[in-house]
Design a protein around this motif. Sequence first.
Motif, PDB file in Angstrom:
ATOM      1  N   ALA A 236     -20.722   6.486  10.491  1.00 54.53           N
ATOM      2  CA  ALA A 236     -21.999   7.455  10.787  1.00 54.53           C
ATOM      3  C   ALA A 236     -21.425   9.219  11.787  1.00 54.53           C
ATOM      4  CB  ALA A 236     -22.988   7.044  11.276  1.00 54.53           C
ATOM      5  N   LYS A 237     -20.668   8.826  12.511  1.00 51.69           N
ATOM      6  CA  LYS A 237     -20.145  10.263  12.926  1.00 51.69           C
ATOM      7  C   LYS A 237     -18.727  10.475  11.864  1.00 51.69           C
ATOM      8  CE  LYS A 237     -19.828   8.396  17.736  1.00 51.69           C
ATOM      9  NZ  LYS A 237     -18.555   8.220  19.552  1.00 51.69           N
ATOM     10  N   GLU A 238     -18.235  10.120  11.175  1.00 52.96           N
ATOM     11  CA  GLU A 238     -16.886  10.983   9.826  1.00 52.96           C
ATOM     12  C   GLU A 238     -17.846  11.582   8.603  1.00 52.96           C
ATOM     13  OE1 GLU A 238     -13.392   9.778   7.970  1.00 52.96           O
ATOM     14  OE2 GLU A 238     -13.867   8.121   9.422  1.00 52.96           O
ATOM     15  N   VAL A 239     -19.374  10.531   8.210  1.00 54.11           N
ATOM     16  CA  VAL A 239     -19.326  11.131   6.878  1.00 54.11           C
ATOM     17  C   VAL A 239     -20.676  11.634   7.187  1.00 54.11           C
ATOM     18  CG1 VAL A 239     -19.730   9.617   4.648  1.00 54.11           C
ATOM     19  CG2 VAL A 239     -17.941   9.317   5.999  1.00 54.11           C
ATOM     20  N   ALA A 240     -21.630  11.086   8.030  1.00 51.76           N
ATOM     21  CA  ALA A 240     -22.760  11.384   7.774  1.00 51.76           C
ATOM     22  C   ALA A 240     -23.024  12.728   7.736  1.00 51.76           C
ATOM     23  CB  ALA A 240     -23.072  11.219   9.004  1.00 51.76           C
ATOM     24  N   ASP A 241     -24.110  13.444   6.950  1.00 53.01           N
ATOM     25  CA  ASP A 241     -24.901  14.749   7.519  1.00 53.01           C
ATOM     26  C   ASP A 241     -25.104  14.896   8.334  1.00 53.01           C
ATOM     27  OD1 ASP A 241     -23.094  16.120   5.228  1.00 53.01           O
ATOM     28  OD2 ASP A 241     -24.081  14.970   3.212  1.00 53.01           O
ATOM     29  N   ARG A 242     -26.743  13.653   8.129  1.00 49.01           N
ATOM     30  CA  ARG A 242     -27.147  13.822   9.177  1.00 49.01           C
ATOM     31  C   ARG A 242     -27.745  12.180   9.503  1.00 49.01           C
ATOM     32  NH1 ARG A 242     -33.085  13.661   6.505  1.00 49.01           N
ATOM     33  NH2 ARG A 242     -32.405  14.336   4.973  1.00 49.01           N
ATOM     34  N   VAL A 243     -28.269  11.897  10.429  1.00 47.40           N
ATOM     35  CA  VAL A 243     -28.073  10.424  10.774  1.00 47.40           C
ATOM     36  C   VAL A 243     -29.832  10.419  11.682  1.00 47.40           C
ATOM     37  CG1 VAL A 243     -27.903   8.468  12.670  1.00 47.40           C
ATOM     38  CG2 VAL A 243     -25.876  10.874  11.316  1.00 47.40           C
ATOM     39  N   VAL A 244     -30.227   9.342  10.774  1.00 48.84           N
ATOM     40  CA  VAL A 244     -31.515   9.241  11.223  1.00 48.84           C
ATOM     41  C   VAL A 244     -31.686   7.320  11.746  1.00 48.84           C
ATOM     42  CG1 VAL A 244     -33.888   8.258  10.282  1.00 48.84           C
ATOM     43  CG2 VAL A 244     -32.648   9.916   9.447  1.00 48.84           C
ATOM     44  N   PHE A 245     -32.717   7.893  13.421  1.00 48.91           N
ATOM     45  CA  PHE A 245     -32.801   7.112  13.989  1.00 48.91           C
ATOM     46  C   PHE A 245     -34.388   5.833  13.951  1.00 48.91           C
ATOM     47  CE2 PHE A 245     -34.371   4.965  18.186  1.00 48.91           C
ATOM     48  CZ  PHE A 245     -33.172   3.564  18.310  1.00 48.91           C
ATOM     49  N   MET A 246     -34.084   5.042  13.378  1.00 47.67           N
ATOM     50  CA  MET A 246     -35.915   4.131  13.169  1.00 47.67           C
ATOM     51  C   MET A 246     -35.835   2.998  14.547  1.00 47.67           C
ATOM     52  SD  MET A 246     -35.882   3.527   8.779  1.00 47.67           S
ATOM     53  CE  MET A 246     -37.741   2.953   9.955  1.00 47.67           C
ATOM     54  N   ALA A 247     -37.006   3.297  15.024  1.00 42.32           N
ATOM     55  CA  ALA A 247     -37.789   1.630  15.497  1.00 42.32           C
ATOM     56  C   ALA A 247     -38.746   1.632  15.452  1.00 42.32           C
ATOM     57  CB  ALA A 247     -36.863   2.683  16.976  1.00 42.32           C
ATOM     58  N   ASP A 248     -39.262   0.724  15.251  1.00 48.45           N
ATOM     59  CA  ASP A 248     -40.593  -0.125  15.140  1.00 48.45           C
ATOM     60  C   ASP A 248     -41.238   0.128  13.748  1.00 48.45           C
ATOM     61  OD1 ASP A 248     -40.866  -1.520  18.003  1.00 48.45           O
ATOM     62  OD2 ASP A 248     -40.894   0.675  19.066  1.00 48.45           O
ATOM     63  N   GLY A 249     -40.471   0.725  12.786  1.00 45.77           N
ATOM     64  CA  GLY A 249     -40.857   1.470  11.766  1.00 45.77           C
ATOM     65  C   GLY A 249     -41.371   2.735  12.130  1.00 45.77           C
ATOM     66  N   LYS A 250     -40.908   3.345  12.019  1.00 42.37           N
ATOM     67  CA  LYS A 250     -40.953   4.567  12.187  1.00 42.37           C
ATOM     68  C   LYS A 250     -39.661   5.578  12.493  1.00 42.37           C
ATOM     69  CE  LYS A 250     -45.398   4.619  14.794  1.00 42.37           C
ATOM     70  NZ  LYS A 250     -46.129   5.334  16.690  1.00 42.37           N
ATOM     71  N   ILE A 251     -40.076   6.497  12.208  1.00 45.79           N
ATOM     72  CA  ILE A 251     -38.480   7.761  12.435  1.00 45.79           C
ATOM     73  C   ILE A 251     -38.233   8.208  13.728  1.00 45.79           C
ATOM     74  CG2 ILE A 251     -37.224   9.503  11.532  1.00 45.79           C
ATOM     75  CD1 ILE A 251     -37.585   8.392   8.995  1.00 45.79           C
ATOM     76  N   LEU A 252     -37.930   7.947  14.934  1.00 45.78           N
ATOM     77  CA  LEU A 252     -37.878   8.563  15.892  1.00 45.78           C
ATOM     78  C   LEU A 252     -37.345   9.882  16.348  1.00 45.78           C
ATOM     79  CD1 LEU A 252     -37.768   5.197  18.282  1.00 45.78           C
ATOM     80  CD2 LEU A 252     -40.627   6.640  17.440  1.00 45.78           C
ATOM     81  N   GLU A 253     -36.272   9.847  15.369  1.00 48.61           N
ATOM     82  CA  GLU A 253     -34.951  10.767  15.527  1.00 48.61           C
ATOM     83  C   GLU A 253     -34.378  11.910  14.173  1.00 48.61           C
ATOM     84  OE1 GLU A 253     -32.908  12.048  18.963  1.00 48.61           O
ATOM     85  OE2 GLU A 253     -33.583  10.436  20.489  1.00 48.61           O
ATOM     86  N   GLY A 255     -30.863  14.111  12.571  1.00 44.58           N
ATOM     87  CA  GLY A 255     -29.996  15.454  13.652  1.00 44.58           C
ATOM     88  C   GLY A 255     -28.904  15.227  12.594  1.00 44.58           C
ATOM     89  N   THR A 256     -27.854  15.786  13.141  1.00 41.62           N
ATOM     90  CA  THR A 256     -26.320  15.907  12.963  1.00 41.62           C
ATOM     91  C   THR A 256     -26.216  14.912  13.573  1.00 41.62           C
ATOM     92  OG1 THR A 256     -25.598  17.588  14.172  1.00 41.62           O
ATOM     93  CG2 THR A 256     -26.355  18.517  12.510  1.00 41.62           C
ATOM     94  N   PRO A 257     -24.640  14.093  13.285  1.00 41.39           N
ATOM     95  CA  PRO A 257     -24.076  13.197  14.284  1.00 41.39           C
ATOM     96  C   PRO A 257     -23.905  13.816  15.569  1.00 41.39           C
ATOM     97  CG  PRO A 257     -23.344  12.862  11.619  1.00 41.39           C
ATOM     98  CD  PRO A 257     -23.617  14.266  12.107  1.00 41.39           C
TER      99      PRO A 257
END
Length: 278
Positions: A236-253, A255-257
């Motif tokens: 994720a750090k090396e390749v992602a343009d964007r990282v999405v953090f999910m918890a409890d069925g929702k997108i909480l955050e 952003g870029t890596p």
Amino acid sequence: MSTNLKRTAKPEKTTAAPKSMKPEIKIEPEGGEMNESLIMVRNLEKHYGDLHALDGVSMDIEKGEVVVIIGPSGSGKSTFLRSLNLLEMPTSGEIIFEGVNMLDKHVDINKHRQKMGMVFQHFNLFPHMTIMKNITIAPMKLLKMSKEEAEEKAHELLKRVGLDDRANAYPSQLSGGQKQRIAIVRALCMQPDVMLFDEPTSALDPEMVGEVLDVMKSLAKEGMTMAVVTHEMGFAKEVADRVVFMADGKILETGTPEQLFSNPKTDKAKQFLASVLS
């Protein structure tokens, strides 16, 4: 070796885009301008009885973008990814792929699903078929490729992942990492516009993870649109343009890596990253 792993890049979109590929289900956003996101997800909900697996998830994925989705087990990551090509049918919401509302009852879902390559945790290769047959059966049946054309494409891709010498082998004769590389080639042979990866390395022995991630990194460098659910934070750090953090069925955050890994905002993201990065 440079091998074409996707369709020839389309020219920039104009108001004269061919409508024959986009039937009556074109979506116009507010303001009248056509949104150029490859995938638009709006207010996606998924219920399994009392379980609220997806809770109002909205996301855009741009052409050529690599989006990596992370989060704890049970956060809804895989449910969301499988909903994009309707392997999971959402309870409500919208999924608009290349201007087509996938949830419109008049849509030929299979036609549009063909443009979304999918790689799962487990390889799902047909054990009674050779590797070549596993790779070419879908392009021949669904894309109407000739056997010669399909096999030529398969050999090109197999060479790219270092497995052309295994074309006549059977899945039982391959390692887990080799099987997963074959699964990626099988998806690429359909010439998809986007690749979806659902924890593609989670079932592999540690020493086999790198060879699969290397193929995925190569795809990203060549501009393939990718949505990846993974616990591989280094990827994720090396390749992602964007990282999405999910918890409890929702997108909480999101952003870029650098933003998300260096400065998570929510307590749940901080706790999760502390556990996986320690």
